[in-house]
Each structure stands twice: as C-alpha cells, then as structure tokens.
Write a protein that holds these residues in place. Structure first.
Motif, PDB file in Angstrom:
ATOM      1  N   VAL A  81      18.660   4.866  -4.776  1.00 40.00           N
ATOM      2  CA  VAL A  81      17.435   4.385  -4.147  1.00 40.00           C
ATOM      3  C   VAL A  81      16.618   3.646  -5.196  1.00 40.00           C
ATOM      4  O   VAL A  81      16.288   4.196  -6.247  1.00 40.00           O
ATOM      5  N   ARG A 122       9.808   0.311   0.156  1.00 38.66           N
ATOM      6  CA  ARG A 122      10.793   1.386   0.105  1.00 38.66           C
ATOM      7  C   ARG A 122      10.313   2.356  -0.960  1.00 38.66           C
ATOM      8  O   ARG A 122      10.162   1.994  -2.122  1.00 38.66           O
ATOM      9  N   PHE A 148      12.341   2.786   4.492  1.00 37.64           N
ATOM     10  CA  PHE A 148      11.636   1.510   4.464  1.00 37.64           C
ATOM     11  C   PHE A 148      10.415   1.606   5.374  1.00 37.64           C
ATOM     12  O   PHE A 148      10.530   2.002   6.530  1.00 37.64           O
TER      13      PHE A 148
END
Length: 179
Positions: A57, A99, A105
C-alpha cells in the motif's frame, strides 16, 4: 504543466502518514487535461492489473482539476447500418482521490463534483443532438432549492384547494358535471 508528480520517501514523508515513511507518498496533480480514449484500450488494461501478489500500500493523493475525458466505443458494429455508439464524456471540475494507510481509496470533491454527459455528434442541418447531463449541485444551492421546493408545495396545495372549491361550486348548479 498538465501533470505534476512527486514521490516522497523517508522521515520527511511522515507528515502525510506513518506508512509513507516506509513505502513512500505519491502526490499527483492533473490539471487542464483533455483526452480521448478508445474503450478497447481500457479493456486491454485488465491483464496488466491482475496479479496474484498483493501489492504494498502506497499512500497517495491524486488531484484532478478541469479535466475532460471522452470514451469512444471502437468495437465492431453488429449491424452495418447502425449509426454506432455514442461517445461518453466525463468532465471533472475538481476532485481529489486519496489512498490512506488502510489501502482504501477516498473520493472527495469541492462544490461541483463532476458532470457526466452522453452526446452524439450533430449532423449538418439537424437540430442539436440529444443529450443527458447528470450534475451534482453545488452544496450551497441545496438549502435554497429546498426552500423553493417547500414554497412550490404550498402553492400546489392552495391550487388544489381552489380547484376543489370551484368544482364544488359548479356541482351546486350541475350535479352531473365531471372533469
């Protein structure tokens, strides 16, 4: 410039999120951008986006200001006499996609979020093309529209009462009268 990118990694990225120190923080600004994309090019992105490995991520913020993207369907026509599909235009006034560390998101906007319109090209000598526009209203207009709606409801109720009163008056003289 139409596109600005910035990738920040290390201790200075901690102001954005704790995960940004390790994975980095991507910031992108897209402004005054106009593009015309074919639907076949978008559908061919699928194999590149599929992966068995879960990616890391990366916290990010993508801001889009005054952009217009037109999607055209270039698939083969089923019927040769068909005029073909109508292009879809996505116009974005100002939108921000974030994000966060959780990998989700978040989509936010300011005042007018976006306008999505379908339109067909006009032929010479024809009337303007039919179109459909979906527009999210500005937040400051909503209370004003609610007040206007309430006053219209009151006016409609008064008109219905006047109509009922007039029908009652007419039926005094002609009991068989029907609308």
């Amino acid at each position: 410039p139409e596109v600005c990118l910035r990738l920040e990694v290390g201790p200075s990225a901690a102001v954005h999120s704790p995960l940004a120190v390790q994975n980095g923080f991507l910031q992108m600004l897209l402004q005054s951008y106009t593009a015309e994309l074919l639907m076949s090019s978008l559908t061919n992105f699928g194999p590149f986006l599929e992966d068995e490995i879960i990616p890391e991520v990366i916290p990010m913020e993508i801001e889009v200001v005054d952009a217009k993207i037109t999607l055209k369907d270039d698939s083969p026509r089923v019927y040769p006499t068909s005029p073909g599909p109508v292009p879809i235009t996505l116009a974005v006034d100002h939108i921000v996609v974030k994000r966060r560390d959780d990998g989700v998101f978040y989509l936010t906007g300011q005042e007018t979020l976006f306008v999505l319109s379908w339109s067909s090209p006009a032929s010479p000598g024809d009337r303007p093309p039919p179109f459909f526009v979906l527009c999210l209203l500005q937040r400051k207009e909503v209370p004003e529209l609610q007040r206007e709606l309430q006053s219209m409801r009151i006016a409609l109720a008064e008109a219905n009462m006047d109509k009922a009163r007039l029908l009652q008056e007419i039926r005094k003289y002609n009991p068989l009268f029907q609308l």
